[in-house]
Design a protein around this motif. Structure first.
Motif: not given
Length: 238
Positions: A86, A88, A172-173, A175, A177, A179-180
């Motif tokens: 990820f 960010q 990526a924030q 995405l 929920a 997938y997180k």
């Protein structure tokens, strides 16, 4: 030993421990990098065993240093399907610089054109000798974080990519929920606390590496160890 050396006299000795020797690609400050066969063999043989969580913060003085950190990470992590990273940070913090250098190092193609897929959602890059795995580079910046993005990810076979390939995700924030919770390396980019040549605004960067999953902890620890022994003014642990 990875063996990374920089073709500038002042940093060559410090980075000789890291393991990527001289270069085709010229970076800011006249630095050049290229992987040797010895480096490929020593770093690509597999990931060190370990568990738990690990994190570190890194000072990057300019884009060349950010790219060098990405190359070091790619070399230590190796090409392993199922790895997710990820990325960010706000606009201009170095996410695309990092992704571009990581992909070029992982593919072994210095001249590879790596364009951030801001309007396409993702781009795919082939990897040699990675058991059929590819690199999937996603950029979620221009996609609504609700239903639109969910549909686009389904069309891109996102779940299959996570299971099979090496996946880099900018923004990526955003995405959905569900997938997180994937096991991942979180790389965060923010303004630095020191003067530097930096990114678009000329400032240095603070880059955080956080292992969110057991398989990434030994990688973060190895990167931290490399920088502790071979860091420089432009790239070092905080």
């Amino acid at each position: 030993r990875l063996g990374l050396s920089v073709a500038t006299r002042g940093e060559a000795a410090r980075f000789a421990r890291l393991g990527i020797t001289t270069a085709r690609t010229r970076l800011p400050g006249g630095q050049r990098y290229r992987c040797t066969p010895e480096t490929q063999a020593s770093a690509g043989s597999g990931r060190p065993e370990g568990g738990g969580t690990a994190s570190c913060s890194v000072h990057s003085g300019d884009e060349g240093a950010t790219g060098l950190l990405a190359r070091c990470l790619a070399k230590i992590a190796g090409a392993r399907g199922g790895d997710t990273i990820f990325l960010q940070g706000e606009v201009g913090m170095g996410k695309s610089v990092f992704a571009r250098s990581f992909i070029r190092e992982a593919t072994g193609r210095e001249a590879l054109e790596v364009v951030s897929p801001t309007f396409l959602l993702h781009e795919t890059y082939d990897l040699a000798g990675a058991g059929g795995a590819k690199i999937q580079h996603f950029d979620l910046y221009r996609f609504d974080s609700g239903k639109q993005l969910e549909v686009m990810l389904q069309r891109a076979y996102f779940e299959e990519c996570l299971a099979r390939d090496i996946v880099l995700i900018e923004w990526a924030q955003y995405l959905p929920a569900r997938y997180k919770g994937v096991e991942r390396l979180l790389v965060s980019f923010g303004p630095g606390t020191e003067e530097g040549r930096g990114g678009e605004d000329g400032a240095s960067r603070t880059i955080g590496l956080v292992a969110e999953g057991d398989s990434w902890s030994p990688v973060v620890e190895a990167v931290a160890g490399v920088l502790e022994q071979g860091g420089s003014e432009s790239l070092r642990l905080l």
